[in-house]
Scaffold this motif. Structure first.
Motif, PDB file in Angstrom:
ATOM      1  N   LYS A  72       0.838  -1.209   0.000  1.00  0.00           N
ATOM      2  CA  LYS A  72       0.000   0.000   0.000  1.00  0.00           C
ATOM      3  C   LYS A  72       0.868   1.253   0.000  1.00  0.00           C
ATOM      4  CE  LYS A  72      -4.234  -1.856   2.058  1.00  0.00           C
ATOM      5  NZ  LYS A  72      -5.148  -1.842   3.232  1.00  0.00           N
ATOM      6  N   GLU A  73       2.019   1.186   0.671  1.00  0.00           N
ATOM      7  CA  GLU A  73       2.952   2.314   0.670  1.00  0.00           C
ATOM      8  C   GLU A  73       3.520   2.564  -0.724  1.00  0.00           C
ATOM      9  OE1 GLU A  73       6.003   1.859   3.596  1.00  0.00           O
ATOM     10  OE2 GLU A  73       4.603   1.890   5.289  1.00  0.00           O
ATOM     11  N   LYS A  74       3.530   1.503  -1.562  1.00  0.00           N
ATOM     12  CA  LYS A  74       3.993   1.639  -2.942  1.00  0.00           C
ATOM     13  C   LYS A  74       2.873   2.083  -3.877  1.00  0.00           C
ATOM     14  CE  LYS A  74       6.383  -1.830  -4.624  1.00  0.00           C
ATOM     15  NZ  LYS A  74       7.522  -1.160  -5.311  1.00  0.00           N
ATOM     16  N   GLY A  75       1.714   2.401  -3.312  1.00  0.00           N
ATOM     17  CA  GLY A  75       0.589   2.857  -4.114  1.00  0.00           C
ATOM     18  C   GLY A  75      -0.168   1.749  -4.806  1.00  0.00           C
ATOM     19  N   CYS A  76       0.022   0.513  -4.354  1.00  0.00           N
ATOM     20  CA  CYS A  76      -0.663  -0.629  -4.979  1.00  0.00           C
ATOM     21  C   CYS A  76      -2.106  -0.725  -4.504  1.00  0.00           C
ATOM     22  CB  CYS A  76       0.070  -1.923  -4.646  1.00  0.00           C
ATOM     23  SG  CYS A  76       1.719  -2.039  -5.364  1.00  0.00           S
ATOM     24  N   THR A  77      -2.946  -1.213  -5.396  1.00  0.00           N
ATOM     25  CA  THR A  77      -4.331  -1.517  -5.055  1.00  0.00           C
ATOM     26  C   THR A  77      -4.396  -2.971  -4.627  1.00  0.00           C
ATOM     27  OG1 THR A  77      -5.180   0.076  -6.654  1.00  0.00           O
ATOM     28  CG2 THR A  77      -6.712  -1.631  -5.884  1.00  0.00           C
ATOM     29  N   ILE A  78      -4.850  -3.210  -3.405  1.00  0.00           N
ATOM     30  CA  ILE A  78      -4.886  -4.567  -2.861  1.00  0.00           C
ATOM     31  C   ILE A  78      -6.307  -5.110  -2.899  1.00  0.00           C
ATOM     32  CG2 ILE A  78      -4.341  -6.025  -0.879  1.00  0.00           C
ATOM     33  CD1 ILE A  78      -1.915  -4.612  -2.085  1.00  0.00           C
ATOM     34  N   TYR A  79      -6.451  -6.282  -3.494  1.00  0.00           N
ATOM     35  CA  TYR A  79      -7.730  -6.991  -3.468  1.00  0.00           C
ATOM     36  C   TYR A  79      -7.602  -8.164  -2.510  1.00  0.00           C
ATOM     37  CZ  TYR A  79      -8.784  -4.287  -7.677  1.00  0.00           C
ATOM     38  OH  TYR A  79      -8.993  -3.268  -8.561  1.00  0.00           O
ATOM     39  N   GLU A  80      -8.381  -8.147  -1.440  1.00  0.00           N
ATOM     40  CA  GLU A  80      -8.372  -9.236  -0.462  1.00  0.00           C
ATOM     41  C   GLU A  80      -9.751  -9.346   0.174  1.00  0.00           C
ATOM     42  OE1 GLU A  80      -6.420  -8.792   3.233  1.00  0.00           O
ATOM     43  OE2 GLU A  80      -6.517  -6.607   3.250  1.00  0.00           O
ATOM     44  N   HIS A  81     -10.091 -10.555   0.576  1.00  0.00           N
ATOM     45  CA  HIS A  81     -11.413 -10.795   1.153  1.00  0.00           C
ATOM     46  C   HIS A  81     -11.360 -11.134   2.636  1.00  0.00           C
ATOM     47  CE1 HIS A  81      -9.912 -14.807   0.062  1.00  0.00           C
ATOM     48  NE2 HIS A  81     -10.624 -15.245   1.078  1.00  0.00           N
ATOM     49  N   TRP A  82     -10.177 -11.218   3.193  1.00  0.00           N
ATOM     50  CA  TRP A  82     -10.034 -11.643   4.594  1.00  0.00           C
ATOM     51  C   TRP A  82     -10.482 -10.554   5.562  1.00  0.00           C
ATOM     52  CZ3 TRP A  82      -5.429 -14.828   6.801  1.00  0.00           C
ATOM     53  CH2 TRP A  82      -5.537 -16.151   6.353  1.00  0.00           C
ATOM     54  N   ASN A  83     -11.000 -11.024   6.720  1.00  0.00           N
ATOM     55  CA  ASN A  83     -11.306 -10.157   7.858  1.00  0.00           C
ATOM     56  C   ASN A  83     -12.227  -8.989   7.499  1.00  0.00           C
ATOM     57  OD1 ASN A  83      -9.497 -11.731   9.437  1.00  0.00           O
ATOM     58  ND2 ASN A  83      -7.781 -10.524   8.669  1.00  0.00           N
ATOM     59  N   MET A  84     -13.154  -9.253   6.594  1.00  0.00           N
ATOM     60  CA  MET A  84     -14.103  -8.218   6.205  1.00  0.00           C
ATOM     61  C   MET A  84     -15.525  -8.779   6.280  1.00  0.00           C
ATOM     62  SD  MET A  84     -12.232  -6.580   2.881  1.00  0.00           S
ATOM     63  CE  MET A  84     -10.501  -6.109   2.918  1.00  0.00           C
ATOM     64  N   PRO A  85     -16.478  -7.972   6.768  1.00  0.00           N
ATOM     65  CA  PRO A  85     -17.876  -8.420   6.827  1.00  0.00           C
ATOM     66  C   PRO A  85     -18.528  -8.311   5.447  1.00  0.00           C
ATOM     67  CG  PRO A  85     -17.683  -6.191   7.680  1.00  0.00           C
ATOM     68  CD  PRO A  85     -16.287  -6.631   7.368  1.00  0.00           C
ATOM     69  N   LEU A  86     -18.351  -9.340   4.634  1.00  0.00           N
ATOM     70  CA  LEU A  86     -18.840  -9.315   3.254  1.00  0.00           C
ATOM     71  C   LEU A  86     -19.972 -10.301   3.037  1.00  0.00           C
ATOM     72  CD1 LEU A  86     -15.348  -9.393   1.478  1.00  0.00           C
ATOM     73  CD2 LEU A  86     -16.763  -7.365   1.855  1.00  0.00           C
ATOM     74  N   THR A  87     -20.872  -9.944   2.139  1.00  0.00           N
ATOM     75  CA  THR A  87     -21.893 -10.897   1.709  1.00  0.00           C
ATOM     76  C   THR A  87     -21.239 -11.877   0.738  1.00  0.00           C
ATOM     77  OG1 THR A  87     -22.549  -9.583  -0.215  1.00  0.00           O
ATOM     78  CG2 THR A  87     -23.649  -9.103   1.884  1.00  0.00           C
ATOM     79  N   ILE A  88     -21.919 -12.969   0.439  1.00  0.00           N
ATOM     80  CA  ILE A  88     -21.383 -13.941  -0.516  1.00  0.00           C
ATOM     81  C   ILE A  88     -21.146 -13.291  -1.867  1.00  0.00           C
ATOM     82  CG2 ILE A  88     -21.892 -16.055  -1.797  1.00  0.00           C
ATOM     83  CD1 ILE A  88     -23.369 -17.068   0.663  1.00  0.00           C
ATOM     84  N   GLU A  89     -22.083 -12.425  -2.291  1.00  0.00           N
ATOM     85  CA  GLU A  89     -21.949 -11.756  -3.581  1.00  0.00           C
ATOM     86  C   GLU A  89     -20.736 -10.829  -3.602  1.00  0.00           C
ATOM     87  OE1 GLU A  89     -24.737 -11.938  -1.818  1.00  0.00           O
ATOM     88  OE2 GLU A  89     -25.896 -13.329  -3.071  1.00  0.00           O
ATOM     89  N   GLU A  90     -20.543 -10.083  -2.516  1.00  0.00           N
ATOM     90  CA  GLU A  90     -19.388  -9.179  -2.430  1.00  0.00           C
ATOM     91  C   GLU A  90     -18.076  -9.961  -2.430  1.00  0.00           C
ATOM     92  OE1 GLU A  90     -21.322  -5.474   0.137  1.00  0.00           O
ATOM     93  OE2 GLU A  90     -20.531  -7.249   1.171  1.00  0.00           O
ATOM     94  N   LYS A  91     -18.062 -11.068  -1.695  1.00  0.00           N
ATOM     95  CA  LYS A  91     -16.851 -11.881  -1.623  1.00  0.00           C
ATOM     96  C   LYS A  91     -16.517 -12.478  -2.992  1.00  0.00           C
ATOM     97  CE  LYS A  91     -16.031 -14.031   2.181  1.00  0.00           C
ATOM     98  NZ  LYS A  91     -16.018 -14.984   3.335  1.00  0.00           N
TER      99      LYS A  91
END
Length: 217
Positions: A72-91
C-alpha cells in the motif's frame, strides 16, 4: 552451545533451501532462497511495480511478513477478502478481482524437495488463482512447508495446514477437535479441493521465494 546448534540449523535450512530452489528452477519457476522474512518482503517489493493491482487470497504467511502494508505504501491496489464483513456476492466479486490483478501474491501449503507445489482449498478461489489468471504469480513459502515427496506433502497439509486453518477460522470440523485428519465427509470439511503444480501455468511467470523460517499454517 545454543549458538553452535543455531548455526547448524541455519546451515541445514540453507542447504535444503538451495536444493529445493534448484528443483523449482528446473521446472520453470523463478526461485530464490532467503534467510529471513524481511528479505522476502524486500524481494516482493522489488518484484511488484509501484501502483500495480495485487490479489492476495487467504494466506497467513503473506500477512505475517507485512506485505499488505508495504505494498500500500507503494501505491498498490490490494484486493483481499479476509477479515471483512462481506456478503457472498461481495466476496465472489473480490475473488474475481484477486485472480485478475496484475500480481497474485500467495503462499503454498507444501512444496516437495523436487519442486512440486501442493495446495488445498475449501472454496477453490485460491487454487484457481494459482492455476489461471492474467497476472504474475508470486509464492512466499517457509521451510516448514518442505516435504520429502507428494505423499508427505498431502500428509503435512491434511494433518497440519488444514487443522490450523480450521482452528484459525473457528470451523467445527472433526480435525479441529482431535488435532489431525480423520478423512471426514462433513460440510465443515476444509480440504475439498487440491492442486498439484509440477510447473508454472503456460504463459505465466511464477516466482517462488523460499524463506528459512517458520511461517503460516
Amino acid at each position: 552451545m545454543n549458538n553452535k546448534y543455531n548455526d547448524i540449523r541455519f546451515k541445514f535450512l540453507h542447504i535444503l533451501g538451495e536444493t529445493v530452489v534448484n528443483s523449482l528452477k528446473k521446472r520453470g519457476f523463478l526461485a530464490t532462497y532467503v534467510n529471513q522474512k524481511e528479505e522476502a518482503l524486500r524481494l516482493i517489493c522489488d518484484l511488484i511495480q509501484d501502483g500495480s493491482s495485487v490479489g492476495i487470497p487467504g494466506s497467513v504467511t503473506i500477512r505475517e511478513i507485512g506485505a499488505i502494508a508495504a505494498l500500500k505504501e507503494k501505491g498498490c491496489t490490494i484486493y483481499e477478502h479476509w477479515n471483512m464483513p462481506l456478503t457472498i456476492e461481495e466476496k465472489n466479486k473480490i475473488f474475481i478481482r484477486e485472480n485478475s490483478a496484475d500480481y497474485f501474491l500467495t503462499s503454498s501449503n507444501a512444496v516437495t524437495r523436487n519442486g512440486i507445489l501442493v495446495n488445498v482449498d475449501g472454496v477453490g478461489n485460491r487454487i484457481s488463482g494459482m492455476s489461471w489468471g492474467i497476472g504474475e504469480l508470486i509464492y512466499v513459502i517457509s521451510m516448514n512447508k518442505v516435504a520429502d515427496n507428494l505423499e508427505a506433502a498431502f500428509s503435512l497439509i491434511r494433518n497440519r495446514s488444514c487443522v490450523l486453518s480450521a482452528l484459525r477460522r473457528g470451523v467445527d470440523s472433526p480435525c479441529a477437535q482431535v488435532g489431525y485428519c480423520v478423512n471426514c465427509m462433513t460440510s465443515q470439511k476444509v480440504c475439498k479441493a487440491f492442486l498439484i503444480q509440477e510447473a508454472p501455468p503456460t504463459g505465466r511467470k511464477a516466482n517462488v521465494i523460499l524463506v528459512g523460517q517458520t511461517l503460516g499454517c
